[in-house]
Scaffold this motif. Sequence first.
Motif, PDB file in Angstrom:
ATOM      1  N   ASP A 239       3.378  69.725 -20.172  1.00 36.36           N
ATOM      2  CA  ASP A 239       3.358  68.395 -20.771  1.00 36.36           C
ATOM      3  C   ASP A 239       3.454  67.334 -19.677  1.00 36.36           C
ATOM      4  N   GLU A 244       3.756  64.900 -27.348  1.00 38.92           N
ATOM      5  CA  GLU A 244       4.195  64.334 -28.631  1.00 38.92           C
ATOM      6  C   GLU A 244       3.040  63.625 -29.323  1.00 38.92           C
ATOM      7  N   THR A 245       2.253  62.882 -28.551  1.00 34.73           N
ATOM      8  CA  THR A 245       1.094  62.190 -29.118  1.00 34.73           C
ATOM      9  C   THR A 245       0.073  63.179 -29.663  1.00 34.73           C
ATOM     10  N   SER A 247       0.661  66.285 -30.630  1.00 33.46           N
ATOM     11  CA  SER A 247       1.228  66.957 -31.799  1.00 33.46           C
ATOM     12  C   SER A 247       1.069  66.098 -33.051  1.00 33.46           C
ATOM     13  N   GLU A 248       1.280  64.802 -32.915  1.00 32.99           N
ATOM     14  CA  GLU A 248       1.100  63.894 -34.055  1.00 32.99           C
ATOM     15  C   GLU A 248      -0.368  63.849 -34.476  1.00 32.99           C
TER      16      GLU A 248
END
Length: 379
Positions: A239, A244-245, A247-248
Amino acid sequence: MGPCIEIDHNFWNTLALKKQKLLYILHDIQIGGVEVALLSAIPDLHSHFELKVMVLGSIDSNMTEHLSSEQKACLIPFDYKLSKYPLVIPKMVRFILRFAPDIMICTLWRASLLGVIAKKLSPRLRFVSFIHNTAFFHRFDRLFSQAAIRHADAIFTDSRATAAFVAQRFAPSVPIEVISFFTNHSPEFKAAPPLNNQDVRFMFLGRISAVKNLPLAIDTIRFLTDRGYHLSLDVYGRDDGMLETISEYIRNKQLEDRVRYQGEVNGDRKTETFRNHHFLIQLSANEGMAMSVAEAMQNGVVCFVTPVGEIPNYATDMRTAIFADISTAGAFGNSLKKLESVIADPLVYDRISSGSYESLKTAGTYSESLIRSILKIRG
């Protein structure tokens, strides 16, 4: 088109290096093309040189487990936060000058900063600037990489594309050497499995960063899923602030059951990973060598890739890879249809898979190429 560097079977038999001091400076020992390539060469570099590797960050012990204790001892960490650099640069430069290397290779911008300072203080040392991309990613990268190019005694690049970028943009008066970034010779047999279009397995291998355009890879899975194909995408890599971006984005596309983050993969696990996937997808806006693409091709994995950086020099559209045009939505839509045509025809898939494997069977390795280029400039 084959790679620019091929195996010289007499190379190791004729190599005769005295034990000069070699210092290699880079940012971290983590998952990444630069780091993996260097680690693949450390046994040979340690054998032929008095070697020290100055690591301006952390060292992942999983990445170095294949090294002997003597080889691991060559790795010297200087893990300081960037905010501390005004205070610790003198300490790091003293380390360089006390070691007094005959040759110093600096890769990436923080290493370039130290290399330029050390070269100014010790003009006799042979300073090599190692450039890995056809773009600069921020102002510090631009500033210190350009300074290194101006002060270097030689420039190494990871590809012909990067060499052309350096030559055209900066017109240096010192030699430019292209280093092969194949860390291993091709396997004896093609690893990628035959295609069953009822179970199509994609993979991504690289840093989880903005430049890799992972949302487009997810859009690819959404498009093919909507067309009725049963498929999956496994995402491997470290990462770099985008997980996180991403995954969203996967959740928004309702692909949680199709797209899975699998963490980092290295060493022997890579071969197993290639053996379990049909396609590698990489839709980057910029690349240098694109090491994961080259390694996948060596194993016969069919790569759906943007033809950027060095990729067009070792891959050919619909012969050894599938090229994607991401310049417009319409162009990318046409690329998706081209990819679908390969998935729909296992014979075409097998032809491209075999072509990619055969095209890189004679590729020489990073270790061979690096030592050969050091021989040219060691003076």
